[in-house]
Write a protein that holds these residues in place. Structure first.
Motif, PDB file in Angstrom:
ATOM      1  N   GLY A 150      -4.099   1.852 -11.973  1.00  0.00           N
ATOM      2  CA  GLY A 150      -5.075   3.073 -11.620  1.00  0.00           C
ATOM      3  C   GLY A 150      -5.982   2.596 -10.333  1.00  0.00           C
ATOM      4  N   MET A 151      -5.591   1.541  -9.557  1.00  0.00           N
ATOM      5  CA  MET A 151      -6.142   1.355  -8.221  1.00  0.00           C
ATOM      6  C   MET A 151      -6.006   2.335  -7.044  1.00  0.00           C
ATOM      7  N   PRO A 152      -6.964   2.766  -6.403  1.00  0.00           N
ATOM      8  CA  PRO A 152      -6.674   3.741  -5.212  1.00  0.00           C
ATOM      9  C   PRO A 152      -5.864   2.763  -4.055  1.00  0.00           C
ATOM     10  N   MET A 153      -5.062   3.770  -3.276  1.00  0.00           N
ATOM     11  CA  MET A 153      -4.181   3.194  -2.358  1.00  0.00           C
ATOM     12  C   MET A 153      -5.025   2.357  -1.171  1.00  0.00           C
ATOM     13  N   TYR A 154      -6.276   2.803  -1.046  1.00  0.00           N
ATOM     14  CA  TYR A 154      -7.088   2.109   0.083  1.00  0.00           C
ATOM     15  C   TYR A 154      -7.148   0.440  -0.393  1.00  0.00           C
ATOM     16  N   PHE A 155      -7.465   0.234  -1.777  1.00  0.00           N
ATOM     17  CA  PHE A 155      -7.390  -1.221  -2.109  1.00  0.00           C
ATOM     18  C   PHE A 155      -6.363  -1.989  -1.781  1.00  0.00           C
ATOM     19  N   TYR A 156      -5.010  -1.466  -2.087  1.00  0.00           N
ATOM     20  CA  TYR A 156      -3.678  -2.299  -1.699  1.00  0.00           C
ATOM     21  C   TYR A 156      -3.577  -2.113  -0.056  1.00  0.00           C
ATOM     22  N   ASN A 157      -4.219  -1.187   0.598  1.00  0.00           N
ATOM     23  CA  ASN A 157      -4.080  -1.175   2.165  1.00  0.00           C
ATOM     24  C   ASN A 157      -5.103  -2.459   2.704  1.00  0.00           C
ATOM     25  N   GLY A 184       0.790  -1.101   0.066  1.00  0.00           N
ATOM     26  CA  GLY A 184       0.086   0.124  -0.009  1.00  0.00           C
ATOM     27  C   GLY A 184       0.650   1.166   0.070  1.00  0.00           C
ATOM     28  N   LYS A 220       1.245   0.969 -10.026  1.00  0.00           N
ATOM     29  CA  LYS A 220       0.510   2.171 -10.110  1.00  0.00           C
ATOM     30  C   LYS A 220      -0.366   2.531 -11.239  1.00  0.00           C
ATOM     31  N   TYR A 235       3.443   1.212  -3.510  1.00  0.00           N
ATOM     32  CA  TYR A 235       3.095   0.769  -4.997  1.00  0.00           C
ATOM     33  C   TYR A 235       3.331   1.784  -6.028  1.00  0.00           C
ATOM     34  N   THR A 236       3.336   3.086  -5.731  1.00  0.00           N
ATOM     35  CA  THR A 236       3.578   4.039  -6.716  1.00  0.00           C
ATOM     36  C   THR A 236       5.235   4.063  -7.026  1.00  0.00           C
TER      37      THR A 236
END
Length: 324
Positions: free
Chosen positions: A284-291, A264, A281, A267-268
């Protein structure tokens, strides 16, 4: 890849030490669901110690010494706080799950109350970063993972992991502790003080969890204590179960969930092939998805591994000396 592995270690180290904390308590027969609360209390006391010392210019030019002392202070605080759990579970024979839940609620309340009343802040920020231990910038690729931009806590926790594993499986103390979690009546019949061993196991558990809490806020949370540790205590409990209450399994689980946990925040920056393409990155998924990934992974892993898990037989059962 070096960057990813280094970040994985940073997240895995607090998970490893706290999962070991849970193992020691449960191997003695006490369910320590209060790991999250003990982490919070230990991290707060450690952060408070650093804050006061640096405000008075004590060890101002020795950040690594301050870091080690703070870990010790957090360990002592965690050990003392865990006595509330062991007293209620052993002396009062109270429900251990309820007692642990009470400590999880009590710890952030104490931390936030003191921060708000005495410091007039919503969170306690340590004045200075502890910094990395950089031994050599011109290291081989493999050595860079451990010795370039590493925290001293990494080496301390790895050493503790080895020592505690030997203690648990190669010493009389470890055998006695494990026997109290498996069959306390049999242990008592050969002269082992079950109450003493359970107090000792829970106190060691508290010390390790308190130290892990401070390591988390110092290395992962940027030196900020806000009365929370992002559920790392509960994640460590899941790792303990995943590792089947064994040090090696816990170490592997810590690395796995450390990797998932670091995706999270990083990832960028992840260029896995070194070709300038940031695959995660670009999705295009939001950070909350990876968290969310590590917590979803916990549910999946526990669902598939629960049948093979074997908890200590007597954990959570108050010991009655008269029962046979």
């Amino acid at each position: 890849m070096v960057f990813l592995i280094q970040k994985t270690l940073i997240y895995a180290i607090p998970l490893l030490i706290v999962a070991l904390a849970g193992m020691f308590a449960e191997r003695s027969g006490i369910i320590n669901i209060a790991l999250d609360g003990i982490m919070i209390f230990g991290s707060f006391i450690g952060a408070l110690f650093v804050y006061l010392m640096q405000m008075n210019n004590v060890f101002a030019d020795q950040p690594q010494t301050m870091f080690i002392l703070s870990m010790l202070v957090a360990a002592v605080a965690g050990a003392l706080f865990s006595l509330l759990l062991s007293f209620s579970a052993i002396k009062l024979k109270a429900d251990q799950t309820i007692g642990g839940t009470a400590l999880n609620l009590l710890a952030p309340a104490i931390a936030l109350f003191i921060i708000k009343v005495f410091f007039m802040q919503d969170k306690l920020v340590m004045p200075k970063d502890i910094g990395f231990v950089i031994l050599n910038n011109d290291l081989p690729l493999f050595a860079k993972i451990f010795f370039d931009k590493a925290y001293v806590s990494t080496f301390i926790v790895i050493a503790l992991f080895v020592i505690l594993s030997i203690l648990l499986y190669k010493t009389k103390y470890g055998l006695r502790l494990r026997s109290c979690g498996e069959h306390p009546q049999a242990a008592d019949s050969v002269g082992i003080n079950v109450y003493k061993m359970r107090y000792l196991g829970t106190t060691i558990s508290g010390a390790l969890a308190g130290m892990g809490g401070y390591i988390y806020i110092a290395t992962v949370a940027g030196g900020t204590c806000d009365g929370a540790v992002a559920g790392m205590g509960f994640l460590a409990l899941a790792i303990m179960i995943f590792g089947n209450w064994k040090p090696l399994g816990i170490a592997l689980g810590s690395l796995l969930f450390g990797l998932l946990k670091c995706i999270g925040p990083t990832y960028t920056f992840l260029d896995l092939n070194g070709d300038g393409v940031f695959l995660l990155k670009d999705l295009g998924m939001p950070m909350y998805f990876y968290n969310l990934i590590p917590y979803v992974a916990v549910l999946v892993v526990l669902a598939f591994s629960s049948k093979k898990s074997r908890a200590p037989k007597a954990e959570g059962i108050p010991y009655d000396k008269g029962a046979r």
